[in-house]
Design a protein around this motif. Structure first.
Motif, PDB file in Angstrom:
ATOM      1  N   TYR A  73       0.786  -1.232   0.000  1.00  0.00           N
ATOM      2  CA  TYR A  73       0.000   0.000   0.000  1.00  0.00           C
ATOM      3  C   TYR A  73       0.824   1.291   0.000  1.00  0.00           C
ATOM      4  CZ  TYR A  73      -3.788  -3.181   0.995  1.00  0.00           C
ATOM      5  OH  TYR A  73      -4.684  -4.204   0.927  1.00  0.00           O
ATOM      6  N   GLY A  74       2.136   1.178   0.148  1.00  0.00           N
ATOM      7  CA  GLY A  74       2.959   2.382   0.147  1.00  0.00           C
ATOM      8  C   GLY A  74       4.247   2.220  -0.614  1.00  0.00           C
ATOM      9  N   PRO A  75       4.177   1.679  -1.834  1.00  0.00           N
ATOM     10  CA  PRO A  75       5.427   1.459  -2.570  1.00  0.00           C
ATOM     11  C   PRO A  75       6.170   2.760  -2.865  1.00  0.00           C
ATOM     12  CG  PRO A  75       3.546   1.121  -4.018  1.00  0.00           C
ATOM     13  CD  PRO A  75       3.012   1.292  -2.631  1.00  0.00           C
ATOM     14  N   GLN A  76       5.438   3.882  -2.922  1.00  0.00           N
ATOM     15  CA  GLN A  76       6.097   5.156  -3.173  1.00  0.00           C
ATOM     16  C   GLN A  76       7.010   5.545  -2.012  1.00  0.00           C
ATOM     17  OE1 GLN A  76       2.847   4.693  -2.689  1.00  0.00           O
ATOM     18  NE2 GLN A  76       2.198   6.069  -1.049  1.00  0.00           N
ATOM     19  N   ILE A  77       6.689   5.088  -0.792  1.00  0.00           N
ATOM     20  CA  ILE A  77       7.549   5.359   0.370  1.00  0.00           C
ATOM     21  C   ILE A  77       8.852   4.576   0.240  1.00  0.00           C
ATOM     22  CG2 ILE A  77       7.759   5.111   2.881  1.00  0.00           C
ATOM     23  CD1 ILE A  77       4.684   5.445   2.986  1.00  0.00           C
ATOM     24  N   LEU A  78       8.726   3.300  -0.087  1.00  0.00           N
ATOM     25  CA  LEU A  78       9.924   2.460  -0.231  1.00  0.00           C
ATOM     26  C   LEU A  78      10.761   2.877  -1.434  1.00  0.00           C
ATOM     27  CD1 LEU A  78       8.408  -1.037   0.569  1.00  0.00           C
ATOM     28  CD2 LEU A  78       9.801   0.382   2.055  1.00  0.00           C
ATOM     29  N   GLY A  79      10.132   3.421  -2.436  1.00  0.00           N
ATOM     30  CA  GLY A  79      10.841   3.824  -3.649  1.00  0.00           C
ATOM     31  C   GLY A  79      11.416   5.221  -3.593  1.00  0.00           C
ATOM     32  N   ALA A  80      11.074   5.972  -2.553  1.00  0.00           N
ATOM     33  CA  ALA A  80      11.586   7.342  -2.436  1.00  0.00           C
ATOM     34  C   ALA A  80      13.065   7.311  -2.064  1.00  0.00           C
ATOM     35  CB  ALA A  80      10.792   8.099  -1.375  1.00  0.00           C
ATOM     36  N   LYS A  81      13.825   8.209  -2.661  1.00  0.00           N
ATOM     37  CA  LYS A  81      15.260   8.278  -2.378  1.00  0.00           C
ATOM     38  C   LYS A  81      15.490   8.888  -1.001  1.00  0.00           C
ATOM     39  CE  LYS A  81      16.709   8.585  -7.158  1.00  0.00           C
ATOM     40  NZ  LYS A  81      17.505   9.305  -8.128  1.00  0.00           N
ATOM     41  N   LEU A  82      16.595   8.454  -0.367  1.00  0.00           N
ATOM     42  CA  LEU A  82      16.950   8.997   0.938  1.00  0.00           C
ATOM     43  C   LEU A  82      17.214  10.500   0.864  1.00  0.00           C
ATOM     44  CD1 LEU A  82      19.309   6.221   2.359  1.00  0.00           C
ATOM     45  CD2 LEU A  82      17.028   6.781   3.121  1.00  0.00           C
ATOM     46  N   SER A  83      17.860  10.909  -0.188  1.00  0.00           N
ATOM     47  CA  SER A  83      18.088  12.337  -0.449  1.00  0.00           C
ATOM     48  C   SER A  83      18.054  12.539  -1.961  1.00  0.00           C
ATOM     49  CB  SER A  83      19.435  12.780   0.139  1.00  0.00           C
ATOM     50  OG  SER A  83      20.507  12.216  -0.587  1.00  0.00           O
ATOM     51  N   PRO A  84      17.914  13.752  -2.412  1.00  0.00           N
ATOM     52  CA  PRO A  84      17.823  13.974  -3.857  1.00  0.00           C
ATOM     53  C   PRO A  84      19.045  13.485  -4.642  1.00  0.00           C
ATOM     54  CG  PRO A  84      17.168  15.945  -2.665  1.00  0.00           C
ATOM     55  CD  PRO A  84      17.680  14.977  -1.650  1.00  0.00           C
ATOM     56  N   THR A  85      20.207  13.479  -4.020  1.00  0.00           N
ATOM     57  CA  THR A  85      21.423  13.055  -4.728  1.00  0.00           C
ATOM     58  C   THR A  85      21.736  11.577  -4.520  1.00  0.00           C
ATOM     59  OG1 THR A  85      22.782  13.722  -2.843  1.00  0.00           O
ATOM     60  CG2 THR A  85      22.405  15.359  -4.568  1.00  0.00           C
ATOM     61  N   SER A  86      21.001  10.901  -3.644  1.00  0.00           N
ATOM     62  CA  SER A  86      21.278   9.499  -3.318  1.00  0.00           C
ATOM     63  C   SER A  86      20.642   8.556  -4.327  1.00  0.00           C
ATOM     64  CB  SER A  86      20.743   9.192  -1.922  1.00  0.00           C
ATOM     65  OG  SER A  86      20.908   7.830  -1.618  1.00  0.00           O
ATOM     66  N   SER A  87      21.310   7.444  -4.555  1.00  0.00           N
ATOM     67  CA  SER A  87      20.710   6.404  -5.398  1.00  0.00           C
ATOM     68  C   SER A  87      20.041   5.330  -4.541  1.00  0.00           C
ATOM     69  CB  SER A  87      21.771   5.770  -6.293  1.00  0.00           C
ATOM     70  OG  SER A  87      22.763   5.156  -5.501  1.00  0.00           O
ATOM     71  N   ILE A  88      20.143   5.476  -3.220  1.00  0.00           N
ATOM     72  CA  ILE A  88      19.556   4.510  -2.284  1.00  0.00           C
ATOM     73  C   ILE A  88      18.150   4.963  -1.911  1.00  0.00           C
ATOM     74  CG2 ILE A  88      19.778   3.443  -0.014  1.00  0.00           C
ATOM     75  CD1 ILE A  88      22.792   3.833  -0.257  1.00  0.00           C
ATOM     76  N   THR A  89      17.214   4.023  -1.956  1.00  0.00           N
ATOM     77  CA  THR A  89      15.835   4.326  -1.586  1.00  0.00           C
ATOM     78  C   THR A  89      15.579   3.907  -0.143  1.00  0.00           C
ATOM     79  OG1 THR A  89      15.027   2.184  -2.334  1.00  0.00           O
ATOM     80  CG2 THR A  89      15.079   3.976  -3.964  1.00  0.00           C
ATOM     81  N   TRP A  90      14.456   4.336   0.397  1.00  0.00           N
ATOM     82  CA  TRP A  90      14.091   3.987   1.772  1.00  0.00           C
ATOM     83  C   TRP A  90      13.867   2.482   1.955  1.00  0.00           C
ATOM     84  CZ3 TRP A  90      14.743   6.537   6.033  1.00  0.00           C
ATOM     85  CH2 TRP A  90      14.867   7.917   5.989  1.00  0.00           C
ATOM     86  N   GLY A  91      13.591   1.773   0.888  1.00  0.00           N
ATOM     87  CA  GLY A  91      13.353   0.332   0.980  1.00  0.00           C
ATOM     88  C   GLY A  91      14.564  -0.441   1.484  1.00  0.00           C
ATOM     89  N   ILE A  92      15.749   0.023   1.129  1.00  0.00           N
ATOM     90  CA  ILE A  92      16.962  -0.696   1.536  1.00  0.00           C
ATOM     91  C   ILE A  92      17.183  -0.612   3.042  1.00  0.00           C
ATOM     92  CG2 ILE A  92      19.478  -0.782   1.291  1.00  0.00           C
ATOM     93  CD1 ILE A  92      19.024  -0.043  -1.681  1.00  0.00           C
ATOM     94  N   PRO A  93      17.237   0.562   3.659  1.00  0.00           N
ATOM     95  CA  PRO A  93      17.444   0.574   5.114  1.00  0.00           C
ATOM     96  C   PRO A  93      16.281  -0.038   5.895  1.00  0.00           C
ATOM     97  CG  PRO A  93      17.180   2.819   4.290  1.00  0.00           C
ATOM     98  CD  PRO A  93      17.255   1.915   3.104  1.00  0.00           C
ATOM     99  N   ILE A  94      15.071   0.088   5.382  1.00  0.00           N
ATOM    100  CA  ILE A  94      13.939  -0.538   6.073  1.00  0.00           C
ATOM    101  C   ILE A  94      14.065  -2.062   6.015  1.00  0.00           C
ATOM    102  CG2 ILE A  94      11.435  -0.884   6.009  1.00  0.00           C
ATOM    103  CD1 ILE A  94      11.190   2.059   5.170  1.00  0.00           C
ATOM    104  N   GLY A  95      14.427  -2.596   4.844  1.00  0.00           N
ATOM    105  CA  GLY A  95      14.618  -4.045   4.701  1.00  0.00           C
ATOM    106  C   GLY A  95      15.765  -4.556   5.562  1.00  0.00           C
ATOM    107  N   VAL A  96      16.872  -3.828   5.574  1.00  0.00           N
ATOM    108  CA  VAL A  96      18.011  -4.215   6.413  1.00  0.00           C
ATOM    109  C   VAL A  96      17.616  -4.149   7.886  1.00  0.00           C
ATOM    110  CG1 VAL A  96      20.328  -3.522   7.147  1.00  0.00           C
ATOM    111  CG2 VAL A  96      19.779  -3.603   4.717  1.00  0.00           C
ATOM    112  N   GLY A  97      16.847  -3.125   8.241  1.00  0.00           N
ATOM    113  CA  GLY A  97      16.376  -3.015   9.623  1.00  0.00           C
ATOM    114  C   GLY A  97      15.493  -4.180  10.025  1.00  0.00           C
ATOM    115  N   LEU A  98      14.695  -4.657   9.093  1.00  0.00           N
ATOM    116  CA  LEU A  98      13.839  -5.808   9.366  1.00  0.00           C
ATOM    117  C   LEU A  98      14.680  -7.061   9.622  1.00  0.00           C
ATOM    118  CD1 LEU A  98      10.891  -6.766   9.490  1.00  0.00           C
ATOM    119  CD2 LEU A  98      11.061  -7.269   7.068  1.00  0.00           C
ATOM    120  N   ILE A  99      15.695  -7.252   8.804  1.00  0.00           N
ATOM    121  CA  ILE A  99      16.587  -8.399   8.993  1.00  0.00           C
ATOM    122  C   ILE A  99      17.335  -8.279  10.318  1.00  0.00           C
ATOM    123  CG2 ILE A  99      18.650  -9.557   8.092  1.00  0.00           C
ATOM    124  CD1 ILE A  99      17.575  -8.739   5.262  1.00  0.00           C
TER     125      ILE A  99
END
Length: 103
Positions: A46-72
């Motif tokens: 229900y919120g793929p746009q949150i996971l797909g949003a970049k951490l910062s405008p210049t970053s290539s990393i999205t919020w999905g990566i740290p959230i997924g790592v945090g889950l693990i």
């Protein structure tokens, strides 16, 4: 060991306390992990746009990566919490039960 020792351990109030505490604690930790995984899956649905949003405008990393790592990492942390309590309180109760049964 013979059957009388097994029966004395099973009927011991300390043994019943150990089983109850360990079972309750395991269910609590399992519910926490299930809640975290469910929240992550719901966020994907229900919120793929949150996971797909970049951490910062210049970053290539999205919020999905740290959230997924945090889950693990949360799984490892919950496991460590269980192991610490098992090696402390639960082992002390277990040793007391065994001493009581050997007398």
């Amino acid at each position: 060991m013979n059957d009388s020792i097994y029966l004395s351990i099973q009927n011991s109030p300390r043994f019943k306390e150990l089983v109850s505490k360990r079972e309750r604690f395991a269910w609590i930790l399992s519910a926490i992990m299930l809640g975290l995984y469910s929240a992550f899956i719901l966020l994907i649905a229900y919120g793929p746009q949150i996971l797909g949003a970049k951490l910062s405008p210049t970053s290539s990393i999205t919020w999905g990566i740290p959230i997924g790592v945090g889950l693990i990492l949360s799984a490892f942390i919950l496991t460590a919490i269980y192991v610490r309590r098992a090696n402390g309180e639960f082992d002390e109760l277990n040793n007391a039960i065994l001493k009581e049964a050997q007398q």
